[in-house]
Write a protein that holds these residues in place. Structure first.
Motif, PDB file in Angstrom:
ATOM      1  N   ALA A   1       0.827  -1.210   0.000  1.00 32.00           N
ATOM      2  CA  ALA A   1       0.000   0.000   0.000  1.00 32.00           C
ATOM      3  C   ALA A   1       0.856   1.253   0.000  1.00 32.00           C
ATOM      4  CB  ALA A   1      -0.936  -0.007   1.204  1.00 32.00           C
ATOM      5  N   ASP A   2       1.986   1.219   0.707  1.00 34.72           N
ATOM      6  CA  ASP A   2       2.890   2.366   0.709  1.00 34.72           C
ATOM      7  C   ASP A   2       3.476   2.624  -0.675  1.00 34.72           C
ATOM      8  OD1 ASP A   2       2.515   2.633   3.443  1.00 34.72           O
ATOM      9  OD2 ASP A   2       4.326   1.496   3.965  1.00 34.72           O
ATOM     10  N   ALA A   3       3.694   1.566  -1.466  1.00 41.11           N
ATOM     11  CA  ALA A   3       4.377   1.690  -2.753  1.00 41.11           C
ATOM     12  C   ALA A   3       3.434   2.014  -3.907  1.00 41.11           C
ATOM     13  CB  ALA A   3       5.140   0.402  -3.066  1.00 41.11           C
ATOM     14  N   LEU A   4       2.163   1.592  -3.812  1.00 44.43           N
ATOM     15  CA  LEU A   4       1.237   1.757  -4.932  1.00 44.43           C
ATOM     16  C   LEU A   4       0.769   3.196  -5.093  1.00 44.43           C
ATOM     17  CD1 LEU A   4      -1.136  -1.342  -4.658  1.00 44.43           C
ATOM     18  CD2 LEU A   4       0.247  -0.741  -6.650  1.00 44.43           C
ATOM     19  N   VAL A   5       0.548   3.601  -6.352  1.00 44.03           N
ATOM     20  CA  VAL A   5      -0.139   4.855  -6.614  1.00 44.03           C
ATOM     21  C   VAL A   5      -1.590   4.709  -6.179  1.00 44.03           C
ATOM     22  CG1 VAL A   5       1.338   5.421  -8.581  1.00 44.03           C
ATOM     23  CG2 VAL A   5      -0.787   4.181  -8.974  1.00 44.03           C
ATOM     24  N   MET A   6      -2.261   5.824  -5.950  1.00 46.56           N
ATOM     25  CA  MET A   6      -3.681   5.757  -5.644  1.00 46.56           C
ATOM     26  C   MET A   6      -4.408   5.197  -6.859  1.00 46.56           C
ATOM     27  SD  MET A   6      -3.685   6.723  -2.582  1.00 46.56           S
ATOM     28  CE  MET A   6      -5.460   6.646  -2.383  1.00 46.56           C
ATOM     29  N   GLY A   7      -5.243   4.206  -6.629  1.00 43.59           N
ATOM     30  CA  GLY A   7      -5.912   3.520  -7.722  1.00 43.59           C
ATOM     31  C   GLY A   7      -5.106   2.374  -8.298  1.00 43.59           C
ATOM     32  N   GLY A   8      -3.897   2.149  -7.774  1.00 44.73           N
ATOM     33  CA  GLY A   8      -3.077   1.039  -8.234  1.00 44.73           C
ATOM     34  C   GLY A   8      -3.648  -0.293  -7.780  1.00 44.73           C
ATOM     35  N   VAL A   9      -3.315  -1.336  -8.527  1.00 45.01           N
ATOM     36  CA  VAL A   9      -3.898  -2.663  -8.288  1.00 45.01           C
ATOM     37  C   VAL A   9      -2.847  -3.620  -7.743  1.00 45.01           C
ATOM     38  CG1 VAL A   9      -5.060  -4.639  -9.365  1.00 45.01           C
ATOM     39  CG2 VAL A   9      -5.560  -2.312 -10.156  1.00 45.01           C
ATOM     40  N   MET A  10      -3.241  -4.358  -6.700  1.00 44.34           N
ATOM     41  CA  MET A  10      -2.453  -5.478  -6.197  1.00 44.34           C
ATOM     42  C   MET A  10      -3.156  -6.766  -6.580  1.00 44.34           C
ATOM     43  SD  MET A  10      -2.155  -7.302  -2.574  1.00 44.34           S
ATOM     44  CE  MET A  10      -3.496  -8.267  -3.219  1.00 44.34           C
ATOM     45  N   LEU A  11      -2.399  -7.749  -7.074  1.00 46.85           N
ATOM     46  CA  LEU A  11      -2.953  -9.077  -7.363  1.00 46.85           C
ATOM     47  C   LEU A  11      -2.066 -10.131  -6.724  1.00 46.85           C
ATOM     48  CD1 LEU A  11      -4.487 -10.570 -10.529  1.00 46.85           C
ATOM     49  CD2 LEU A  11      -2.557 -11.756  -9.452  1.00 46.85           C
ATOM     50  N   SER A  12      -2.700 -11.119  -6.093  1.00 47.28           N
ATOM     51  CA  SER A  12      -1.978 -12.215  -5.465  1.00 47.28           C
ATOM     52  C   SER A  12      -2.496 -13.542  -5.993  1.00 47.28           C
ATOM     53  CB  SER A  12      -2.150 -12.165  -3.946  1.00 47.28           C
ATOM     54  OG  SER A  12      -1.526 -13.282  -3.326  1.00 47.28           O
TER      55      SER A  12
ATOM     56  N   MET B   1      -7.721 -32.593 -17.763  1.00 49.35           N
ATOM     57  CA  MET B   1      -7.821 -31.144 -17.694  1.00 49.35           C
ATOM     58  C   MET B   1      -7.150 -30.646 -16.421  1.00 49.35           C
ATOM     59  SD  MET B   1     -11.808 -30.507 -16.511  1.00 49.35           S
ATOM     60  CE  MET B   1     -11.549 -28.790 -16.074  1.00 49.35           C
ATOM     61  N   VAL B   2      -6.618 -29.433 -16.491  1.00 51.83           N
ATOM     62  CA  VAL B   2      -6.100 -28.768 -15.298  1.00 51.83           C
ATOM     63  C   VAL B   2      -7.261 -27.965 -14.730  1.00 51.83           C
ATOM     64  CG1 VAL B   2      -4.435 -27.143 -14.374  1.00 51.83           C
ATOM     65  CG2 VAL B   2      -3.779 -28.671 -16.258  1.00 51.83           C
ATOM     66  N   ALA B   3      -7.912 -28.509 -13.722  1.00 49.86           N
ATOM     67  CA  ALA B   3      -9.085 -27.843 -13.165  1.00 49.86           C
ATOM     68  C   ALA B   3      -8.625 -26.719 -12.229  1.00 49.86           C
ATOM     69  CB  ALA B   3      -9.951 -28.852 -12.434  1.00 49.86           C
ATOM     70  N   HIS B   4      -8.489 -27.028 -10.950  1.00 47.60           N
ATOM     71  CA  HIS B   4      -8.013 -26.001 -10.019  1.00 47.60           C
ATOM     72  C   HIS B   4      -6.503 -25.839 -10.142  1.00 47.60           C
ATOM     73  CE1 HIS B   4      -7.308 -23.710  -6.361  1.00 47.60           C
ATOM     74  NE2 HIS B   4      -6.327 -24.559  -6.105  1.00 47.60           N
ATOM     75  N   SER B   5      -6.039 -24.631 -10.256  1.00 46.93           N
ATOM     76  CA  SER B   5      -4.600 -24.355 -10.189  1.00 46.93           C
ATOM     77  C   SER B   5      -4.296 -23.300  -9.139  1.00 46.93           C
ATOM     78  CB  SER B   5      -4.058 -23.906 -11.555  1.00 46.93           C
ATOM     79  OG  SER B   5      -4.830 -22.851 -12.094  1.00 46.93           O
ATOM     80  N   GLY B   6      -5.258 -22.442  -8.842  1.00 43.05           N
ATOM     81  CA  GLY B   6      -5.014 -21.437  -7.821  1.00 43.05           C
ATOM     82  C   GLY B   6      -6.124 -20.409  -7.779  1.00 43.05           C
ATOM     83  N   PHE B   7      -6.014 -19.493  -6.814  1.00 43.98           N
ATOM     84  CA  PHE B   7      -6.972 -18.410  -6.639  1.00 43.98           C
ATOM     85  C   PHE B   7      -6.276 -17.079  -6.901  1.00 43.98           C
ATOM     86  CE2 PHE B   7      -8.295 -21.859  -3.836  1.00 43.98           C
ATOM     87  CZ  PHE B   7      -9.645 -21.986  -4.139  1.00 43.98           C
ATOM     88  N   LEU B   8      -6.997 -16.166  -7.524  1.00 47.48           N
ATOM     89  CA  LEU B   8      -6.513 -14.810  -7.734  1.00 47.48           C
ATOM     90  C   LEU B   8      -7.284 -13.864  -6.825  1.00 47.48           C
ATOM     91  CD1 LEU B   8      -6.326 -14.635 -11.656  1.00 47.48           C
ATOM     92  CD2 LEU B   8      -4.578 -15.425 -10.035  1.00 47.48           C
ATOM     93  N   THR B   9      -6.563 -13.025  -6.104  1.00 46.30           N
ATOM     94  CA  THR B   9      -7.183 -11.987  -5.290  1.00 46.30           C
ATOM     95  C   THR B   9      -6.674 -10.636  -5.754  1.00 46.30           C
ATOM     96  OG1 THR B   9      -7.408 -13.404  -3.349  1.00 46.30           O
ATOM     97  CG2 THR B   9      -7.435 -11.029  -2.969  1.00 46.30           C
ATOM     98  N   THR B  10      -7.579  -9.724  -6.049  1.00 46.31           N
ATOM     99  CA  THR B  10      -7.208  -8.374  -6.463  1.00 46.31           C
ATOM    100  C   THR B  10      -7.742  -7.360  -5.463  1.00 46.31           C
ATOM    101  OG1 THR B  10      -9.199  -8.161  -7.845  1.00 46.31           O
ATOM    102  CG2 THR B  10      -7.176  -8.953  -8.914  1.00 46.31           C
ATOM    103  N   ALA B  11      -7.039  -6.238  -5.349  1.00 51.94           N
ATOM    104  CA  ALA B  11      -7.460  -5.143  -4.472  1.00 51.94           C
ATOM    105  C   ALA B  11      -6.920  -3.842  -5.038  1.00 51.94           C
ATOM    106  CB  ALA B  11      -6.955  -5.355  -3.046  1.00 51.94           C
ATOM    107  N   VAL B  12      -7.655  -2.758  -4.828  1.00 56.21           N
ATOM    108  CA  VAL B  12      -7.286  -1.447  -5.361  1.00 56.21           C
ATOM    109  C   VAL B  12      -6.895  -0.525  -4.211  1.00 56.21           C
ATOM    110  CG1 VAL B  12      -8.077   0.552  -6.687  1.00 56.21           C
ATOM    111  CG2 VAL B  12      -8.840  -1.749  -7.322  1.00 56.21           C
ATOM    112  N   ARG B  13      -5.763   0.152  -4.364  1.00 58.79           N
ATOM    113  CA  ARG B  13      -5.275   1.097  -3.346  1.00 58.79           C
ATOM    114  C   ARG B  13      -6.127   2.355  -3.368  1.00 58.79           C
ATOM    115  NH1 ARG B  13      -3.924   4.509   0.062  1.00 58.79           N
ATOM    116  NH2 ARG B  13      -1.769   5.052   0.577  1.00 58.79           N
ATOM    117  N   CYS B  14      -6.739   2.659  -2.236  1.00 56.64           N
ATOM    118  CA  CYS B  14      -7.632   3.810  -2.111  1.00 56.64           C
ATOM    119  C   CYS B  14      -7.338   4.549  -0.807  1.00 56.64           C
ATOM    120  CB  CYS B  14      -9.101   3.364  -2.117  1.00 56.64           C
ATOM    121  SG  CYS B  14      -9.620   2.509  -3.618  1.00 56.64           S
TER     122      CYS B  14
END
Length: 287
Positions: free
Chosen positions: A192-203, A250-263
């Motif tokens: 959060a300290d590094a992101l611009v306002m409105g910047g996106v974090m994805l994990s 088939m490769v069914a589950h591989s992982g979860f994506l979480t996104t959040a916006v710096r506000c």
């Protein structure tokens, strides 16, 4: 990657070619003058491909015909030498999309791994953008850089820092942060300290328990909004004249994506939990 000024329809020395046999088995080769591809199908001289047509058919000395095309990034990821576990190609596209990686962006990456995600980020930001990667294990660097350079010849806009992203990010006003690390909640504050306002974090995380812990850390920090978590499933199909069915594998589950916006933090802090009103939908578990 195609060299500037080269005919896009013809193979050139030094580039990758993907060979497919009649059973759709795949073979990745780097074309070299006087080089030879060897397999149970026989030998195929690289000189037959160099200067030859992309998408053409080539015959081995044992009479087997191979289709030769340029591999996509996804093709290369499937074949690339592995170190740490790679991110699957279906997730690479979703990461670039949901993290909104754009040309010219400055992106911080947590975890170099085998280099697949780094290559996808470099492609997305283009030559005007930057990717700064934090990697704690220096031993993965040679193999990862070799993998990346085979699809991104110019990596001058990539900087790799040996160190833990949990301990802080030296950059500021970065556009995006993409994490492939096991405990991203440890980095929530410094991101959060590094992101611009409105910047996106994805994990990217493999288990829902990790996602739950990350979500709690994002809420407690107070500087993130629009927090979303998702899982993507991809199913390929076998389609022929006589049969139309899902592929057996088939490769069914591989992982979860979480996104959040710096506000900015919500005025007055986190809202208190309250019972839903009559006109508000209530989430209920499916039967």
């Amino acid at each position: 990657m195609l060299q500037a000024g080269a005919d896009p329809n013809l193979f050139r020395p030094g580039e990758l070619a993907l060979l497919l046999d009649r059973k759709s088995r795949r073979y990745m080769v780097t074309l070299k003058e006087d080089g030879t591809f060897h397999s149970h199908l026989g030998r195929l001289q690289h000189d037959q491909l160099i200067g030859g047509s992309v998408g053409g058919w080539y015959r081995t000395d044992r009479g087997h015909t191979l289709l030769a095309v340029r591999p996509t990034l996804g093709d290369y990821v499937r074949q690339m030498p592995r170190g740490p576990q790679i991110i699957y190609q279906k997730d690479l596209g979703n990461i670039v999309n949901f993290a909104d990686i754009f040309p010219g962006a400055t992106v911080i990456e947590g975890g170099l791994g085998s280099g697949a995600l780094t290559a996808a980020l470099l492609r997305a930001v283009g030559p005007e953008g930057r990717v700064i990667t934090y990697e704690i294990d220096e031993s993965v660097l040679p193999k990862a850089m070799q993998n990346i350079s085979r699809v991104i010849p110019d990596v001058s806009n990539l900087e790799v820092k040996i160190g833990s992203i949990y301990e802080g990010i030296g950059e500021s006003d970065v556009d995006r942060v993409v994490l492939d690390v096991p405990e991203p909640w440890q980095a929530v504050g410094t991101i959060a300290d590094a992101l611009v306002m409105g910047g996106v974090m994805l994990s990217f995380l493999p288990t829902i328990l990790q996602v739950h812990r990350l979500g709690g850390a994002l809420e407690q920090d107070g500087r993130y909004q629009l927090v979303e978590s998702m899982e993507t499933l991809l199913r390929t199909w076998h389609v022929t004249e006589r049969s139309v069915r899902p592929d057996h594998r088939m490769v069914a589950h591989s992982g979860f994506l979480t996104t959040a916006v710096r506000c900015q933090p919500r005025p007055g802090g986190r809202p208190a939990a309250s019972a839903p009103q009559d006109d508000e939908p209530v989430d209920t578990p499916s039967p």
